[in-house]
Design a protein around this motif. Structure first.
Motif, PDB file in Angstrom:
ATOM      1  N   UNK A  84     -26.969 -12.213  -2.216  1.00 55.59           N
ATOM      2  CA  UNK A  84     -26.661 -13.593  -1.908  1.00 55.59           C
ATOM      3  C   UNK A  84     -27.832 -14.417  -1.439  1.00 55.59           C
ATOM      4  N   UNK A  85     -27.486 -15.514  -0.778  1.00 59.90           N
ATOM      5  CA  UNK A  85     -28.452 -16.430  -0.187  1.00 59.90           C
ATOM      6  C   UNK A  85     -27.937 -16.832   1.188  1.00 59.90           C
ATOM      7  N   UNK A  86     -28.853 -17.200   2.069  1.00 62.30           N
ATOM      8  CA  UNK A  86     -28.433 -17.697   3.377  1.00 62.30           C
ATOM      9  C   UNK A  86     -29.518 -18.561   3.987  1.00 62.30           C
ATOM     10  N   UNK A  87     -29.139 -19.241   5.066  1.00 63.01           N
ATOM     11  CA  UNK A  87     -30.080 -20.002   5.884  1.00 63.01           C
ATOM     12  C   UNK A  87     -29.651 -19.850   7.333  1.00 63.01           C
ATOM     13  N   UNK A  88     -30.552 -20.215   8.259  1.00 59.43           N
ATOM     14  CA  UNK A  88     -30.262 -20.163   9.689  1.00 59.43           C
ATOM     15  C   UNK A  88     -30.376 -21.573  10.257  1.00 59.43           C
ATOM     16  N   UNK A  89     -29.532 -21.867  11.244  1.00 56.79           N
ATOM     17  CA  UNK A  89     -29.561 -23.172  11.887  1.00 56.79           C
ATOM     18  C   UNK A  89     -29.415 -23.013  13.389  1.00 56.79           C
ATOM     19  N   UNK A  90     -29.773 -24.088  14.093  1.00 53.35           N
ATOM     20  CA  UNK A  90     -29.641 -24.142  15.546  1.00 53.35           C
ATOM     21  C   UNK A  90     -28.532 -25.136  15.870  1.00 53.35           C
ATOM     22  N   UNK A  91     -27.553 -24.697  16.675  1.00 49.82           N
ATOM     23  CA  UNK A  91     -26.440 -25.579  17.042  1.00 49.82           C
ATOM     24  C   UNK A  91     -26.848 -26.458  18.235  1.00 49.82           C
ATOM     25  N   UNK A  92     -25.965 -27.358  18.705  1.00 45.88           N
ATOM     26  CA  UNK A  92     -26.349 -28.276  19.781  1.00 45.88           C
ATOM     27  C   UNK A  92     -26.782 -27.601  21.082  1.00 45.88           C
ATOM     28  N   UNK A  93     -26.357 -26.361  21.332  1.00 51.99           N
ATOM     29  CA  UNK A  93     -26.778 -25.671  22.544  1.00 51.99           C
ATOM     30  C   UNK A  93     -27.971 -24.754  22.315  1.00 51.99           C
ATOM     31  N   UNK A  94     -28.504 -24.731  21.099  1.00 45.58           N
ATOM     32  CA  UNK A  94     -29.693 -23.944  20.806  1.00 45.58           C
ATOM     33  C   UNK A  94     -29.429 -22.566  20.236  1.00 45.58           C
ATOM     34  N   UNK A  95     -28.158 -22.220  19.984  1.00 44.83           N
ATOM     35  CA  UNK A  95     -27.866 -20.923  19.378  1.00 44.83           C
ATOM     36  C   UNK A  95     -28.355 -20.904  17.936  1.00 44.83           C
ATOM     37  N   UNK A  96     -28.969 -19.806  17.543  1.00 43.96           N
ATOM     38  CA  UNK A  96     -29.398 -19.605  16.165  1.00 43.96           C
ATOM     39  C   UNK A  96     -28.283 -18.849  15.462  1.00 43.96           C
ATOM     40  N   UNK A  97     -27.766 -19.428  14.378  1.00 42.00           N
ATOM     41  CA  UNK A  97     -26.669 -18.872  13.612  1.00 42.00           C
ATOM     42  C   UNK A  97     -27.033 -18.910  12.133  1.00 42.00           C
ATOM     43  N   UNK A  98     -26.336 -18.158  11.320  1.00 43.86           N
ATOM     44  CA  UNK A  98     -26.610 -18.134   9.894  1.00 43.86           C
ATOM     45  C   UNK A  98     -25.394 -18.503   9.071  1.00 43.86           C
ATOM     46  N   UNK A  99     -25.656 -18.895   7.827  1.00 45.20           N
ATOM     47  CA  UNK A  99     -24.611 -19.165   6.847  1.00 45.20           C
ATOM     48  C   UNK A  99     -25.042 -18.496   5.547  1.00 45.20           C
ATOM     49  N   UNK A 100     -24.117 -17.795   4.895  1.00 41.87           N
ATOM     50  CA  UNK A 100     -24.458 -17.099   3.657  1.00 41.87           C
ATOM     51  C   UNK A 100     -23.418 -17.356   2.585  1.00 41.87           C
ATOM     52  N   UNK A 101     -23.837 -17.106   1.343  1.00 41.03           N
ATOM     53  CA  UNK A 101     -22.938 -17.096   0.198  1.00 41.03           C
ATOM     54  C   UNK A 101     -23.429 -16.023  -0.767  1.00 41.03           C
ATOM     55  N   UNK A 102     -22.512 -15.507  -1.587  1.00 40.34           N
ATOM     56  CA  UNK A 102     -22.928 -14.510  -2.563  1.00 40.34           C
ATOM     57  C   UNK A 102     -23.639 -15.184  -3.715  1.00 40.34           C
ATOM     58  N   UNK A 103     -24.343 -14.389  -4.530  1.00 39.48           N
ATOM     59  CA  UNK A 103     -25.023 -14.923  -5.708  1.00 39.48           C
ATOM     60  C   UNK A 103     -24.000 -15.509  -6.663  1.00 39.48           C
TER      61      UNK A 103
END
Length: 119
Positions: free
Chosen positions: A99-118
């Motif tokens: 798949x593919x994914x990216x990471x983001x920072x939420x309003x409180x500074x937590x680093x989280x990811x989002x993914x999807x399959x190919x």
């Protein structure tokens, strides 16, 4: 009502946040979560599968702990929603086996990811 998962499955995720209403707005707008408030310092969320909570009783620990990764059927659309909601993309979309994914920072500074399959 949420069912209890099997032994060893992720069952609950809790975030310490500085502003519960801001967190509810952010995650509700982007991912469509629904909330149940339990007083002024705790709100439970449900994403349709997993339950968790926002608590304002402990300090925020941004960037710490395990990486929580969300699934999205439309990765680019989800990234646009996150950016519109004020998230910072800290790792642009990248490919990995399956798949593919990216990471983001939420309003409180937590680093989280989002993914999807190919595709």
């Amino acid at each position: 009502m949420k069912e209890i998962g099997a032994n060893g499955q992720v069952d609950y995720v809790e975030f310490n946040v500085t502003d519960i209403e801001r967190s509810k707005q952010f995650y509700g707008d982007v991912f469509g979560w629904v909330f149940t408030d339990y007083g002024p310092t705790y709100s439970e969320f449900f994403d349709g599968r997993i339950t968790g909570g926002f608590s304002s009783t402990e300090p925020v620990t941004p960037g710490g702990g395990p990486l929580v990764i969300f699934y999205a059927s439309h990765l680019h659309e989800t990234q646009k929603k996150l950016e519109a909601a004020g998230a910072e993309i800290v790792k642009p979309i990248f490919a990995f086996p399956g798949g593919q994914r990216f990471h983001f920072k939420d309003p409180d500074g937590y680093i989280l990811g989002v993914w999807t399959e190919d595709d």
